[in-house]
Structure formats: structure tokens, C-alpha cells
Design a protein around this motif. Sequence first.
Motif, PDB file in Angstrom:
ATOM      1  N   ILE A 109     -11.268  75.991  46.971  1.00 17.91           N
ATOM      2  CA  ILE A 109     -12.709  75.891  46.786  1.00 17.91           C
ATOM      3  C   ILE A 109     -13.155  74.515  47.272  1.00 17.91           C
ATOM      4  O   ILE A 109     -12.344  73.603  47.422  1.00 17.91           O
ATOM      5  N   HIS A 110     -14.459  74.366  47.509  1.00 17.80           N
ATOM      6  CA  HIS A 110     -15.013  73.047  47.824  1.00 17.80           C
ATOM      7  C   HIS A 110     -15.458  72.403  46.524  1.00 17.80           C
ATOM      8  O   HIS A 110     -16.172  73.021  45.724  1.00 17.80           O
ATOM      9  N   SER A 111     -15.017  71.168  46.284  1.00 13.03           N
ATOM     10  CA  SER A 111     -15.402  70.437  45.083  1.00 13.03           C
ATOM     11  C   SER A 111     -16.213  69.210  45.480  1.00 13.03           C
ATOM     12  O   SER A 111     -15.653  68.150  45.769  1.00 13.03           O
ATOM     13  N   GLY A 115     -15.140  65.364  45.997  1.00 11.34           N
ATOM     14  CA  GLY A 115     -15.214  64.988  47.397  1.00 11.34           C
ATOM     15  C   GLY A 115     -14.055  65.522  48.215  1.00 11.34           C
ATOM     16  O   GLY A 115     -13.540  64.825  49.106  1.00 11.34           O
ATOM     17  N   CYS A 116     -13.633  66.757  47.913  1.00  9.78           N
ATOM     18  CA  CYS A 116     -12.454  67.296  48.586  1.00  9.78           C
ATOM     19  C   CYS A 116     -12.485  68.818  48.556  1.00  9.78           C
ATOM     20  O   CYS A 116     -13.377  69.430  47.957  1.00  9.78           O
ATOM     21  N   ILE A 117     -11.514  69.405  49.217  1.00  7.43           N
ATOM     22  CA  ILE A 117     -11.173  70.809  49.004  1.00  7.43           C
ATOM     23  C   ILE A 117     -10.145  70.836  47.884  1.00  7.43           C
ATOM     24  O   ILE A 117      -9.150  70.106  47.926  1.00  7.43           O
ATOM     25  N   LEU A 118     -10.405  71.633  46.866  1.00  5.15           N
ATOM     26  CA  LEU A 118      -9.470  71.743  45.755  1.00  5.15           C
ATOM     27  C   LEU A 118      -8.574  72.942  46.003  1.00  5.15           C
ATOM     28  O   LEU A 118      -9.045  74.069  46.165  1.00  5.15           O
ATOM     29  N   ASP A 119      -7.278  72.692  46.047  1.00  9.85           N
ATOM     30  CA  ASP A 119      -6.274  73.690  46.397  1.00  9.85           C
ATOM     31  C   ASP A 119      -5.510  74.089  45.133  1.00  9.85           C
ATOM     32  O   ASP A 119      -4.714  73.313  44.605  1.00  9.85           O
ATOM     33  N   ASP A 130      -5.914  67.890  45.335  1.00  8.30           N
ATOM     34  CA  ASP A 130      -7.034  67.467  46.175  1.00  8.30           C
ATOM     35  C   ASP A 130      -6.576  67.441  47.631  1.00  8.30           C
ATOM     36  O   ASP A 130      -5.535  66.856  47.949  1.00  8.30           O
ATOM     37  N   LEU A 131      -7.357  68.064  48.518  1.00  6.21           N
ATOM     38  CA  LEU A 131      -7.054  68.040  49.945  1.00  6.21           C
ATOM     39  C   LEU A 131      -8.190  67.353  50.688  1.00  6.21           C
ATOM     40  O   LEU A 131      -9.368  67.652  50.450  1.00  6.21           O
TER      41      LEU A 131
END
Length: 226
Positions: A109-111, A115-119, A130-131
Motif C-alpha cells: 500500500i502507499h503510506s 512517506g513510503c510504500i508499505l510492504d 518500508d520501501l
Amino acid sequence: MTSIFRAHMGADFDRLHPELQRRFSVGLVSGEGSVALGTMERIWHGRGFVKPFLRLGGTRNILVPREGRDVPFVIENMPYADSYGRETVTFVRTFRLPGGPRRFDATMIHSPERGCILDYLGTHQHLASDLHMSAEPDGSLLIRSGEHRFREGRADVRVPGLIGGDAEVRESFDESTGRFRIRVRVTNRYFGPLFGYEGSFTARYVDVRTHGVRGGLRPVREEARA
């Protein structure tokens, strides 16, 4: 509105190779998902002490507990709205290893808060990473992991560096072969290389508005915390 990956990367998204832009535009807005077929030239592990942890993770489809060469694989990237209304994209990798297939599941998802893509990793989303994504000068995509958290019940614990892994993913498009290339490397800052794979694949795009998300791709448990 846009894909979760473009929302995270902003203008940097436009610096990606056009084929990577198409692949990472899958989402509810585009109505597209992606099914990629290819071969992992190599799946490797670090030193022997790593293998019990990989086998344990394999029980929840986290990482791949076996090594191999020239392994056929599938990556299914399908968008859907999870039970909390968040746009989510599956990254379900199935490796056709000797002795039976092995899966490495993730949902993203986008978080904006982080401030990241959450994997979310695995079948039960117990691990969250956090990606951070960026475009390289040659149009390839670089993904680096940040903080990792373990979440179960009320527990929300940061995974310490001593036992955690730092992931680096590089994905590119080779115009000479018409194939995507991927290289994944997970290391520990104290113990060195832990796990990785590299290979190439082609991708086709499917209409998820018509076909939906097939059974078995969504996680068994969904984590509310972003």
C-alpha cells in the motif's frame, strides 16, 4: 488519482523506462493487473545459519527456503481494495522449484504518513517493511528497504538490525531482449548476505475490473496499522 507507486515517487516516476512505468501503473485507476512469467537464473542463500530462518519464513510464504538455478517463476501483481478500504497491490511470486512450488507473498500500500510504500510480507501480514523507490539514470527502478516492524495483536515492534535484513531490488527493461530484468539482494549489516535472486521475465496485462483477483492471492489476515 494514480497508481500507488506513482503517488509515492511523484515526478521521479516519469524518469523510469516506459515499460517500467506501464508495469508499475497497475492499480484500481487503470483497472489493470500484471502477470509476469520468467526464469530466475539463480536463487541463493547466505551462510548455513540463515537456512533455519528461511525455512521458518517459508511456512508463511516469506522469502524462499530453497536455492536453485534456472527456476521458472510467476509474479502476479493484482490491485484491490482491502478490508480497510486501502488500495493494495499483490506481489505474489511462485517459484517452480524441484520438489514443488514455493511462494513468496507480499502486498503493498502507499503510506503518505510514513512517506513510503508499505510492504506487508507473508500470508498474515505479520512483517511490514518500508520501501523507498527511485529512478536510476538509465531508467531502471531501485527499491531500498527501510524500517521493518513485527505486528501481531497489540504488538508493534521494530525489528532490530541484529536480526533484520536490508533489501535492495533493481528492476530494469532490456530493449535488446524485450524482457524485464530483476535482481534482489537481502543483507544483514552484521552477518553479510542472507538471500537473493536474479532473473528475467515478460509481462502481460489483465483487466481486473472484468476478472477480479483470483482466489489465494489475498492474505489470510490483514493488518490495519499503516
